[in-house]
Design an enzyme around this catalytic site. Structure first.
Site, PDB file in Angstrom:
ATOM      1  N   SER A 239      -5.559   5.272  -0.655  1.00  0.00           N
ATOM      2  CA  SER A 239      -5.122   3.923  -0.408  1.00  0.00           C
ATOM      3  C   SER A 239      -6.465   3.262  -1.123  1.00  0.00           C
ATOM      4  CB  SER A 239      -4.809   3.327   0.638  1.00  0.00           C
ATOM      5  OG  SER A 239      -4.460   2.032   0.819  1.00  0.00           O
ATOM      6  N   SER A 240      -6.179   2.362  -2.367  1.00  0.00           N
ATOM      7  CA  SER A 240      -7.166   1.608  -2.767  1.00  0.00           C
ATOM      8  C   SER A 240      -7.526   0.545  -1.739  1.00  0.00           C
ATOM      9  CB  SER A 240      -6.793   0.805  -3.968  1.00  0.00           C
ATOM     10  OG  SER A 240      -6.044   1.927  -4.732  1.00  0.00           O
TER      11      SER A 240
ATOM     12  N   THR B  47      -1.628   2.069  -7.951  1.00  0.00           N
ATOM     13  CA  THR B  47      -2.823   2.801  -8.780  1.00  0.00           C
ATOM     14  C   THR B  47      -2.284   3.714  -9.475  1.00  0.00           C
ATOM     15  OG1 THR B  47      -4.095   2.170  -6.696  1.00  0.00           O
ATOM     16  CG2 THR B  47      -5.047   3.640  -8.130  1.00  0.00           C
TER      17      THR B  47
ATOM     18  N   GLY C 229       0.051  -5.888  -2.670  1.00  0.00           N
ATOM     19  CA  GLY C 229       1.059  -6.767  -2.698  1.00  0.00           C
ATOM     20  C   GLY C 229       1.199  -7.455  -1.493  1.00  0.00           C
TER      21      GLY C 229
ATOM     22  N   GLU D 130       1.458  -8.572   2.219  1.00  0.00           N
ATOM     23  CA  GLU D 130       1.173  -7.546   3.507  1.00  0.00           C
ATOM     24  C   GLU D 130       1.761  -8.525   4.650  1.00  0.00           C
ATOM     25  OE1 GLU D 130      -2.801  -6.145   3.902  1.00  0.00           O
ATOM     26  OE2 GLU D 130      -2.192  -4.592   2.309  1.00  0.00           O
TER      27      GLU D 130
ATOM     28  N   SER E 236       0.814  -1.171   0.017  1.00  0.00           N
ATOM     29  CA  SER E 236       0.127   0.019  -0.050  1.00  0.00           C
ATOM     30  C   SER E 236       0.870   1.279   0.102  1.00  0.00           C
ATOM     31  CB  SER E 236      -0.759   0.059   1.414  1.00  0.00           C
ATOM     32  OG  SER E 236      -1.761   1.253   1.038  1.00  0.00           O
ATOM     33  N   GLY E 237       0.625   2.024  -0.885  1.00  0.00           N
ATOM     34  CA  GLY E 237       1.416   3.351  -1.061  1.00  0.00           C
ATOM     35  C   GLY E 237       2.561   3.264  -1.781  1.00  0.00           C
TER      36      GLY E 237
ATOM     37  N   ASN F  77      -0.834   5.495   3.036  1.00  0.00           N
ATOM     38  CA  ASN F  77      -1.400   6.187   1.820  1.00  0.00           C
ATOM     39  C   ASN F  77      -2.662   7.338   2.061  1.00  0.00           C
ATOM     40  OD1 ASN F  77      -2.108   6.805  -0.703  1.00  0.00           O
ATOM     41  ND2 ASN F  77      -1.792   4.830  -1.669  1.00  0.00           N
TER      42      ASN F  77
HETATM   43  N1  LIG Z   1       4.807   7.972 -10.135  1.00  0.00           N
HETATM   44  C1  LIG Z   1       4.718   8.724  -9.273  1.00  0.00           C
HETATM   45  N2  LIG Z   1       4.905  10.039  -9.282  1.00  0.00           N
HETATM   46  C2  LIG Z   1       4.632  10.873  -8.311  1.00  0.00           C
HETATM   47  N3  LIG Z   1       3.845  10.446  -7.321  1.00  0.00           N
HETATM   48  C3  LIG Z   1       3.809   9.133  -6.947  1.00  0.00           C
HETATM   49  C4  LIG Z   1       4.104   8.264  -8.139  1.00  0.00           C
HETATM   50  N4  LIG Z   1       3.560   7.012  -7.804  1.00  0.00           N
HETATM   51  C5  LIG Z   1       2.724   7.224  -6.507  1.00  0.00           C
HETATM   52  N5  LIG Z   1       3.114   8.526  -6.056  1.00  0.00           N
HETATM   53  C6  LIG Z   1       2.436   9.081  -4.955  1.00  0.00           C
HETATM   54  O1  LIG Z   1       2.075   8.059  -3.942  1.00  0.00           O
HETATM   55  C7  LIG Z   1       0.616   8.025  -3.401  1.00  0.00           C
HETATM   56  C8  LIG Z   1       0.296   6.656  -3.167  1.00  0.00           C
HETATM   57  O2  LIG Z   1       0.201   6.220  -4.582  1.00  0.00           O
HETATM   58  P1  LIG Z   1      -0.960   4.868  -4.896  1.00  0.00           P
HETATM   59  O3  LIG Z   1      -0.659   4.729  -6.263  1.00  0.00           O
HETATM   60  O4  LIG Z   1      -2.220   5.398  -4.412  1.00  0.00           O
HETATM   61  O5  LIG Z   1      -0.425   3.760  -4.211  1.00  0.00           O
HETATM   62  P2  LIG Z   1      -1.023   2.318  -4.105  1.00  0.00           P
HETATM   63  O6  LIG Z   1      -2.046   2.269  -4.890  1.00  0.00           O
HETATM   64  O7  LIG Z   1       0.052   1.340  -4.275  1.00  0.00           O
HETATM   65  O8  LIG Z   1      -1.428   2.092  -2.668  1.00  0.00           O
HETATM   66  C9  LIG Z   1      -0.025   8.877  -4.515  1.00  0.00           C
HETATM   67  O9  LIG Z   1      -1.124   9.297  -4.051  1.00  0.00           O
HETATM   68  C10 LIG Z   1       1.032   9.754  -5.223  1.00  0.00           C
HETATM   69  O10 LIG Z   1       1.057  10.903  -4.300  1.00  0.00           O
HETATM   70 MG   LIG Z   2      -4.077   1.720  -4.889  1.00  0.00          MG
END
Ligand SMILES: Nc1ncnc2c1ncn2[C@@H]1O[C@H](COP(=O)(O)OP(=O)(O)O)[C@@H](O)[C@H]1O
Ligand SMILES: [Mg+2]
Length: 1081
Positions: free
Chosen positions: A163-164, A115, A390, A392, A110-111, A160
């Protein structure tokens, strides 16, 4: 692949290593060091072969611009530095051009950026795939499904802010051209426990906050909600707002997105009503009420909230109230109703809320799918994007982690399977002998979990269905019995004494050694969560609702379709969906994105080694690398390889004319690379060790330096030579031009000189010739003239007698002569008398002689006068002079004058010197007398006349007494005489005026009368002129003033008729006037 395209490579300008496959030696430390080095240089992407590792930068990097999209578009994977776009491009092109369905598997904790990565892939594909209004609308709908799902499925967690809380798999469908047609979304395992309870520092799903912040007052009223978060038990208060997130604005975005995706207004309204209802459910509270038989019964505390929910959802209040208090169990056609205690009531409430929400979420996904569904039945190409948790590994891991980790285990399995399969396929394709690859196959772990007979999941289900008392600990016991021998399973009870001392393994836990590491699971809650129980009374109550959406969410509440069979457990449901997913993925070409979170602070620029190390481990990245380079670490098409290293061998540099493969062979032999280090495939060269590649790279680098120097050298030489040649040719041109110019100038000068000399000579010659010619011509002319004259003379002489041309003239001349002769003769005969006074002259005979005639008359007259004058003596001449003078003075002025003309001026009428009577007077006078006569002197007093002798000498005039004959009465010098006055009449009166102040003036002017007045005045005038050279003024007027002593008397002349006497008479009229009457002639 054309040669030009291979010019750049991943290997150029690498920071650290762009591909982990090249890591040498391959250790966890070097792996992480490489990641860190790249991360520090903003290189967040690194490859493991075709897998992309992505490290969350936690800040926006300028690497997602449209320019970047263009840069990566249609380029080969290894051509540019690692980027998620390279993967997306590879996948999309492979889908479009090779007709291979693709899946993009994004994993990470997460984070870590999963996404975001999935969105980047989607946006890249949207940017490069087809264009057009329809296509754009589909793209828009696909992209806009994200905000909707994020609002309902995402929440702020400690890891995050967005977070999804669900797993998502989205199939995007394309037509044969690669234009998007639509999509299908599948969701996995929404974290519904979050609806009723959130860990510290985390929030409930975004939509609750968005609704309360963003809805209008009107809407809130309709939904019977209040804006204040603190009013709701289900909303944790410690982190209700997230910094940098505007819930109200997000609410508008979500509603807009829903509209774009195709939600009807009433659908949106229903969804929000359900969200409101969930919030309100949390506010229902229960109180215990003891009953007689000592069974605790619960009652709803405040029925108001319940009432509002029922109004909102169209449920009869009593139905819902009852459902919260009783539980009906049907067994063997029998209905047994038991009461619920307070704890059970709360459990039922929360179960309802969770169920309601998760069913709503599933409905949303289905509803979106309905909108974005491809509108065609034709064959579609599919690109799947999987964004799922992923591994956890928390401090306390429960059922959810178990499920998630199981999913990841499956994904790893498919990864290994597909990677190896692909590897093997490539070897076969390339004709390389398949060497056995040593790797860890995790199917044994999967088996431990999912095996239908003795897998952990099967055990759990069994335990859940088993009658009798079943608890989490009975489940653990069962596991201990069944799985004890499994090498990846550990529990306190399973392996006799070995774990007894292991304090890291508590009693109520079991541990699974996943491929990514060991995870300790607490069994508490496993049963409940797996059961996922919603009392039938509640689902039936929901089904009865007068609200179409909620009714459709609870089909199991329909009593007509009552199903005594238990619904599938959460675990088995998940297992099935994972199996479907795996099956789906297996048919596709996989593309992996492994997301890594660099730190726990959501901060940019921080790279925590331990954290990354942990993730690298459980993501199995080392495993990834090992699998990838199990056989050969590196492979490259012959063309690309030859292009890159051809400068290392004389035969291949600069151009290899034969096959690329032969070139590579020659090259490698020439470089003396040991044969076991590489293998020749059909189209690619396989290099076993990264070391070999690096040595090639190193040699290439050195060689490039040499080549650069060479190129520089040649270029400089070429440049200088070109310049020299240019200058030389310029010099020749300039010289040529100058010579031409100089010669031209010289030639012009010579030419002009020649022309001048020539012209002079020509001129001289011409003049000479001209002279000769002129002379000749004159000679000729002279001859001609002489000839002509001579000829003319001869001819005239000969012909004269025949000419009459001059006859006229001669006749004329003759006639004129005759006329003139005659004229002159006649004139001679008719000449008038010689008297000058004769006015006669013969008449003019011819008109043409007019002027001659007049001229002759004048000449004649002058001649006649001359003749006449010639007869005169001096005496006579003087007389005539006087007469002439008199004429000038008096002619046409005085009437008396004409009568005087004929009378000669005698002067001394008295003959003074002869007459003895005047002897004495003569002696007195002494001077020569010019004039002497008797005149009448007019008496001033009465106008009577007295006679006086008037004497004039050349100096004076005198008046002498006539009687005595010698007494001089007055003598006046002529110089004292100023003027003379007289009348214009025929009288003889005249006045002599004397200058005032002289002696003569004492007596006044003289008024005299004489017949000879003309002579007197003429002589007086002449004498005065002779003496004084001044003219005496002569005034001729009929009225003038005379000074008599003191008085002035006017003398006036009046004409009378002749009968009054022939002489003029004077009469004094008065003091002032003397009147003279003059008879008219
Ligand atoms: N490629 C990227 N460039 C800039 N910021 C990013 C990038 N990927 C993630 N982030 C930052 O990290 C935060 C968490 O990403 P997210 O995709 O929601 O994580 P996950 O889906 O893995 O939990 C996003 O809200 C964004 O602020
Ligand atoms: Mg996500």
């Amino acid at each position: 692949m054309s040669k030009m395209e291979v010019k750049t490579s991943l290997l150029d300008n690498m920071i650290g290593l762009g591909d982990m496959v090249l890591l040498e030696p391959l250790t966890e430390e070097s792996f992480i060091a490489n990641l860190r080095k790249r991360f520090d240089h903003n290189e967040i992407y690194t490859y493991i072969g075709s897998v992309v590792i992505s490290i969350n930068p936690y800040r926006s990097l300028p690497i997602y611009t449209p320019d970047k999209v263009e840069e990566y578009r249609n380029r080969n994977f290894y051509e540019l530095s690692p980027h998620i776009y390279a993967l997306a491009d590879e996948a999309y092109r492979s889908l479009r051009d090779q007709d291979k369905d693709q899946c993009i598997l994004i994993t990470g904790e997460s984070g870590a950026g999963k996404t975001e990565a999935s969105k980047l892939v989607m946006s890249y594909v949207a940017a490069v795939c087809g264009k057009g209004a329809e296509v754009n609308q589909i793209k828009e709908q696909l992209l806009q499904s994200n905000p909707v799902l994020e609002a309902f499925g995402n929440a702020k967690t400690v890891r995050n802010d967005n977070s999804s809380r669900f797993g998502k798999y989205m199939d995007v469908e394309f037509d044969f051209k690669g234009d998007p047609l639509g999509g299908v979304i599948s969701n996995y395992l929404l974290e519904k426990s979050r609806v009723v309870k959130q860990p510290r520092g985390e929030r409930n799903f975004h939509i609750f906050y968005q609704l309360l912040s963003g809805a209008s007052e009107d809407m809130l009223k309709k939904l019977k909600l209040e804006r204040d978060f603190s009013k709701y038990n289900y909303l944790s208060l410690d982190s209700a707002t997230v910094t940098g997130v505007d819930d109200a604005a997000s609410f508008r975005t979500v509603r807009n997105a829903m509209q774009i995706v195709g939600f009807m207004d009433d659908e949106t309204q229903s969804v929000l009503e359900l969200v409101g209802a969930v919030l309100k459910l949390g506010n229902i509270e229960f109180k215990p009420e003891s009953r007689v038989n000592d069974i605790d019964e619960s009652r709803v505390k405040d029925k108001n909230e319940l009432k509002e929910i029922c109004e909102l959802l169209g449920i009869e209040q009593s139905v819902l109230e009852r459902a919260f208090s009783f539980r009906t169990v049907e067994a063997k056609q029998e209905k047994v109703s038991t009461t619920l205690n307070v704890a059970q009531a709360y459990y039922a409430r929360d179960a309802l809320a969770k169920n309601l929400y998760s069913r709503l979420f599933t409905w949303l996904v289905n509803r979106i799918n309905e909108s974005i569904k491809a509108q065609t039945k034709k064959r579609k190409k599919v690109m799947g994007v999987l964004d799922i948790y992923g591994f956890e590994i928390f401090e306390e891991n429960s059922f959810e982690q178990f499920i998630i980790n199981y999913c990841n285990e499956k994904l790893q399995q498919i990864f290994i399977e597909l990677t190896l399969r692909e590897e093997q396929e490539e070897y076969i394709r390339e004709g390389i002998e398949w060497t056995h690859i040593e790797y860890f196959n995790n199917s044994v772990i999967c088996d431990l979990i999912e095996n239908n007979t003795n897998g952990i999941m099967a055990m759990l289900d069994e335990e859940c269905l088993r009658p009798g008392t079943v608890t989490d600990s009975t489940f653990l016991e069962k596991l201990n019995q069944v799985c004890a021998d499994h090498q990846h399973f550990e529990s306190r009870m399973s392996k006799s004494s070995k774990f007894l001392n292991d304090h890291s393994l508590p009693h109520n836990c079991f541990r699974i050694q996943h491929y990514a590491g060991k995870v300790l699971y607490h069994v508490e809650g496993f049963m409940d969560k797996n059961n996922d129980l919603l009392y039938r009374d509640l689902s039936q109550a929901m089904w009865k609702a007068n609200h179409s959406l909620i009714k459709s969410l609870f089909p199991d509440g329909n009593p007509a379709k009552i199903n005594l069979k238990r619904p599938p457990t959460a675990g088995s449901q998940f297992k099935t969906s994972v199996a479907t997913l795996m099956k789906n993925l297996q048919t596709k070409n996989p593309n992996y994105i492994r997301c890594i979170k660099p730190n726990d602070q959501k901060a940019s620029h921080i790279f925590t080694d331990s954290l990354v190390c942990h993730q690298v481990r459980y993501l199995g990245l080392m495993e990834n690398v090992r699998v990838r380079r199990a056989g050969y670490a590196f492979r490259q098409p012959y063309e690309a390889c030859l292009e890159r290293y051809k400068m290392l061998c004389k035969q291949t540099w600069p151009h290899w004319r034969g096959q690329a493969r032969d070139g590579v062979e020659v090259l490698l032999k020439d470089l003396q690379i040991p044969a076991e280090e590489y293998s020749y495939g059909r189209s690619k060269i396989f290099i076993r060790n990264p070391r070999t590649l690096f040595s090639l790279e190193e040699q290439r680098k050195r060689r490039l330096h040499g080549l650069a120097t060479l190129i520089q050298k040649i270029f400089r030489g070429w440049k200088t030579r070109t310049r020299f040649l240019l200058m030389k040719s310029s010099q020749v041109t300039v010289a040529a031009w100058y010579r031409r110019y100089a010669q031209q100038k010289k030639y012009k000068k010579t030419k002009s000189s020649a022309v001048i000399v020539q012209s002079f000579i020509r001129g001289w010659k011409a003049r000479k010739i001209l002279r000769e010619l002129k002379y000749q011509k004159r000679c000729e002319e002279a001859v001609t003239t002489i000839g002509a004259y001579w000829h003319g003379t001869r001819v005239r002489r000969e012909y004269r007698k025949f000419f009459r041309a001059h006859a006229g003239k001669r006749i004329y001349e003759f006639t004129i002569q005759r006329i003139m002769q005659k004229y002159f003769l006649e004139l001679k005969n008719k000449t008038p008398s010689m008297s000058p006074s004769d006015k006669t002259w013969p008449a003019r005979p011819y008109l043409f002689l007019d002027s001659t005639h007049k001229e002759l008359r004048r000449i004649f007259h002058l001649w006649r006068c001359k003749k006449y004058r010639g007869q005169f003596t001096d005496q006579k001449k003087a007389i005539y002079e006087e007469k002439l003078e008199a004429s000038e003075i008096f002619k046409d002025k005085k009437a008396l004058y004409p009568s005087s003309v004929g009378q000669p001026f005698q002067g001394d009428y008295l003959e003074i010197n002869k007459n003895p009577r005047y002897q004495k007077l003569n002696s007195l006078v002494e001077e020569k007398i010019i004039f002497a006569d008797v005149v009448n002197k007019i008496n001033r007093a009465n106008g009577k006349a007295t006679q006086r002798i008037f004497l004039l000498t050349k100096n004076k005039f005198m008046l002498a007494d006539q009687k005595s004959g010698h007494q001089i009465k007055s003598s006046v010098p002529l110089a004292e005489l100023t003027s003379v006055s007289m009348s214009a009449q025929s009288d003889g009166f005249f006045a002599l005026r004397v200058k005032e102040g002289t002696t003569a003036a004492a007596k006044g002017d003289f008024l005299l009368n004489s017949e000879r007045v003309i002579e007197i005045i003429t002589k007086l005038y002449r004498a005065g002129l002779n003496l004084t050279k001044e003219k005496i003024q002569i005034e001729i007027t009929d009225e003038f003033l005379v000074q008599f002593k003191q008085d002035k008397v006017c003398v006036k002349f009046i004409q009378t008729s002749p009968k009054n006497g022939t002489t003029a008479s004077c009469k004094r009229k008065n003091n002032r006037l003397l009147e003279v009457t003059v008879p008219s002639p």
